[in-house]
Scaffold this motif. Structure first.
Motif, PDB file in Angstrom:
ATOM      1  N   UNK A  29      42.193  48.753  21.568  1.00  0.00           N
ATOM      2  CA  UNK A  29      42.351  47.774  22.654  1.00  0.00           C
ATOM      3  C   UNK A  29      41.291  47.975  23.741  1.00  0.00           C
ATOM      4  N   UNK A  30      41.082  46.923  24.525  1.00  0.00           N
ATOM      5  CA  UNK A  30      40.229  47.038  25.710  1.00  0.00           C
ATOM      6  C   UNK A  30      40.995  46.523  26.928  1.00  0.00           C
ATOM      7  N   UNK A  31      40.570  47.002  28.097  1.00  0.00           N
ATOM      8  CA  UNK A  31      41.122  46.505  29.356  1.00  0.00           C
ATOM      9  C   UNK A  31      40.112  45.522  29.938  1.00  0.00           C
ATOM     10  N   UNK A  32      40.554  44.294  30.196  1.00  0.00           N
ATOM     11  CA  UNK A  32      39.667  43.281  30.771  1.00  0.00           C
ATOM     12  C   UNK A  32      40.023  43.092  32.245  1.00  0.00           C
ATOM     13  N   UNK A  33      39.012  43.199  33.114  1.00  0.00           N
ATOM     14  CA  UNK A  33      39.224  42.843  34.527  1.00  0.00           C
ATOM     15  C   UNK A  33      39.090  41.330  34.600  1.00  0.00           C
ATOM     16  N   UNK A  34      40.207  40.677  34.861  1.00  0.00           N
ATOM     17  CA  UNK A  34      40.250  39.216  34.770  1.00  0.00           C
ATOM     18  C   UNK A  34      39.528  38.595  35.975  1.00  0.00           C
ATOM     19  N   UNK A  35      38.517  37.785  35.677  1.00  0.00           N
ATOM     20  CA  UNK A  35      37.837  37.040  36.758  1.00  0.00           C
ATOM     21  C   UNK A  35      38.427  35.647  36.893  1.00  0.00           C
ATOM     22  N   UNK A  36      38.900  35.096  35.783  1.00  0.00           N
ATOM     23  CA  UNK A  36      39.561  33.787  35.803  1.00  0.00           C
ATOM     24  C   UNK A  36      40.509  33.721  34.621  1.00  0.00           C
ATOM     25  N   UNK A  37      41.693  33.177  34.872  1.00  0.00           N
ATOM     26  CA  UNK A  37      42.666  32.967  33.793  1.00  0.00           C
ATOM     27  C   UNK A  37      42.909  31.477  33.660  1.00  0.00           C
ATOM     28  N   UNK A  38      42.973  30.995  32.423  1.00  0.00           N
ATOM     29  CA  UNK A  38      43.216  29.572  32.186  1.00  0.00           C
ATOM     30  C   UNK A  38      44.701  29.258  32.211  1.00  0.00           C
ATOM     31  N   UNK A 295      40.646  22.361  39.012  1.00  0.00           N
ATOM     32  CA  UNK A 295      41.136  23.140  40.161  1.00  0.00           C
ATOM     33  C   UNK A 295      40.998  24.621  39.885  1.00  0.00           C
ATOM     34  N   UNK A 296      40.713  25.340  40.972  1.00  0.00           N
ATOM     35  CA  UNK A 296      40.773  26.810  40.957  1.00  0.00           C
ATOM     36  C   UNK A 296      41.774  27.210  42.012  1.00  0.00           C
ATOM     37  N   UNK A 297      42.804  27.911  41.622  1.00  0.00           N
ATOM     38  CA  UNK A 297      43.835  28.343  42.563  1.00  0.00           C
ATOM     39  C   UNK A 297      43.932  29.862  42.551  1.00  0.00           C
ATOM     40  N   UNK A 298      44.296  30.466  43.689  1.00  0.00           N
ATOM     41  CA  UNK A 298      44.538  31.912  43.672  1.00  0.00           C
ATOM     42  C   UNK A 298      45.678  32.234  42.714  1.00  0.00           C
ATOM     43  N   UNK A 299      45.617  33.411  42.092  1.00  0.00           N
ATOM     44  CA  UNK A 299      46.659  33.816  41.141  1.00  0.00           C
ATOM     45  C   UNK A 299      48.066  33.644  41.720  1.00  0.00           C
ATOM     46  N   UNK A 300      48.213  33.961  42.992  1.00  0.00           N
ATOM     47  CA  UNK A 300      49.526  33.882  43.629  1.00  0.00           C
ATOM     48  C   UNK A 300      50.103  32.466  43.591  1.00  0.00           C
ATOM     49  N   UNK A 319      42.355  26.655  36.698  1.00  0.00           N
ATOM     50  CA  UNK A 319      42.131  28.102  36.585  1.00  0.00           C
ATOM     51  C   UNK A 319      42.887  28.849  37.674  1.00  0.00           C
ATOM     52  N   UNK A 320      43.302  30.073  37.356  1.00  0.00           N
ATOM     53  CA  UNK A 320      43.867  30.987  38.354  1.00  0.00           C
ATOM     54  C   UNK A 320      42.859  32.107  38.587  1.00  0.00           C
ATOM     55  N   UNK A 321      42.615  32.393  39.862  1.00  0.00           N
ATOM     56  CA  UNK A 321      41.633  33.416  40.186  1.00  0.00           C
ATOM     57  C   UNK A 321      42.346  34.612  40.850  1.00  0.00           C
ATOM     58  N   UNK A 322      42.378  35.770  40.175  1.00  0.00           N
ATOM     59  CA  UNK A 322      43.073  36.932  40.755  1.00  0.00           C
ATOM     60  C   UNK A 322      42.360  37.438  42.010  1.00  0.00           C
TER      61      UNK A 322
END
Ligand SMILES: NC(=O)c1ccc[n+]([C@@H]2O[C@H](COP(=O)([O-])OP(=O)(O)OC[C@H]3O[C@@H](n4cnc5c(N)ncnc54)[C@H](OP(=O)(O)O)[C@@H]3O)[C@@H](O)[C@H]2O)c1
Length: 322
Positions: A29-38, A295-300, A319-322
């Motif tokens: 497995x790898x750990x991905x630092x999420x920049x954008x989630x669909x 749209x790009x929205x904050x993850x929250x 998109x959600x942006x963490x």
């Protein structure tokens, strides 16, 4: 880290923005630092309990970012590499653990946001138009919800293959977007009877294929729009599920084909994932395929993203942006 968690089925309010422990990648497995989630419709079905997932869980099926850690035995991808992935649960978070053989490298010039926007809906549009029913030049297809996430990409890919594209949408604004994505004809299915319009626009000949993501409100009438031996590709149900179906109808309407595909079965092997993603991301890199990030929205604000999708207000990708 912060993540959007579901503790029980419900409406958008069931999405909780919580602090949880950052996951550690295990073997392979790898750990991905999420920049954008669909954000995708499947997330809505999983949140509402329509598709069952054991709770509690972190929602989200698609993201892009950089590899932040690699588990034992992982040769590829390397630390720091820019990657994207889909069909692995847990993307609505700052970090996600993903099997190494499910991630693909982002080509130069393709941003993490474009990658996150293209993996699920882009690979879906790709398999629908190139494999489920492999469109040929001059054939006529109907794309329902043509200004949606999959819809806009599917119109473009169908045009790349030389097909004649008819699209349905609910508003004039969406009609303009669908035309911009290459749709030759756009039907406002909220005002016009799409069956009548398809027959008129094809001089009664009908369509070789319908790509139907709407389901309940479009499926049955769609069957009357197909040419002899045409194919109904039912790949979603944004208006609700299609009820029980009598196969004899396929005979009566012209020896039709019916399929209900899902992306997981079209990227099941690493080779197929790499081939599809390579072609889709390559088209984006070369400007042949445009991803519309609506749209790009904050993850929250994941709940707001779900409300937009369910209220038919999104036009392209959210998109959600963490
Ligand atoms: N099988 C697969 O592999 C696969 C992969 C990806 C997506 N999907 C499915 O494809 C569908 C579309 O996904 P997407 O992410 O691209 O979403 P989307 O098309 O961006 O959004 C759904 C669209 O469906 C239309 N719609 C019609 N009736 C609706 C209703 N009652 N409620 C809400 N929307 C309605 C709306 O367009 P108008 O306003 O123009 O009608 C809406 O914008 C979903 O059902 C999804 O699960 C399947």
């Amino acid at each position: 880290m912060k993540a959007i968690r579901v503790h029980g089925p419900g409406g958008p309010e069931a999405l909780r923005y919580e602090e949880i422990e950052q996951p550690v990648p295990g073997p392979g497995q790898v750990l991905v630092k999420v920049e954008a989630a669909g954000v995708n419709f499947i997330d809505v079905y999983q949140r509402s309990g329509h598709y069952k997932v054991p709770v509690p869980f972190t929602l989200g099926q698609e993201a892009a970012g950089a590899v932040a850690a690699v588990g034992p035995g992982v040769a590829e991808p390397k630390l720091g590499e820019r990657v994207a992935y889909t069909t692995v649960l847990g993307a609505y978070a700052e970090y996600a653990v993903v099997p190494a053989d499910r991630v693909v490298q982002l080509p130069d010039g393709v941003s993490a946001k474009q990658g996150a926007a293209a993996m699920l809906q882009g690979l879906t549009a790709h398999y629908l138009a190139t494999t489920t029913y492999a469109l040929k030049a001059g054939e006529a297809c109907l794309v329902h919800a043509a200004a949606g996430g999959v819809g806009l990409l599917l119109c473009q890919i169908a045009k790349l293959r030389g097909a004649r594209v008819l699209g349905t949408v609910s508003t004039r604004e969406k009609a303009a977007l669908a035309r911009g994505a290459g749709a030759d004809e756009v039907i406002l299915y909220t005002e016009q009877d799409f069956e009548t319009e398809v027959k008129r626009l094809t001089n009664g000949a009908g369509l070789q294929v319908i790509y139907d993501s709407v389901g309940k409100t479009t499926f049955e009438r769609g069957l009357s729009c197909l040419a002899l031996r045409g194919m109904m590709v039912l790949y979603g149900q944004s208006s609700g599920p299609v009820g029980p179906f009598d196969p004899q109808v396929l005979n009566q309407k012209g020896s039709l084909f019916l399929t209900r595909p899902t992306i997981a079965h079209y990227i099941a092997t690493r080779a197929e994932l790499i081939a599809r993603a390579g072609e889709v991301l390559g088209w984006i890199q070369r400007g042949m395929l445009k991803v519309r990030i609506d749209r790009e929205l904050p993850l929250a604000q994941a709940a707001e993203a779900h409300r937009l999708l369910e209220a038919r207000q999104s036009m392209g990708k959210v998109l959600l942006i963490p």
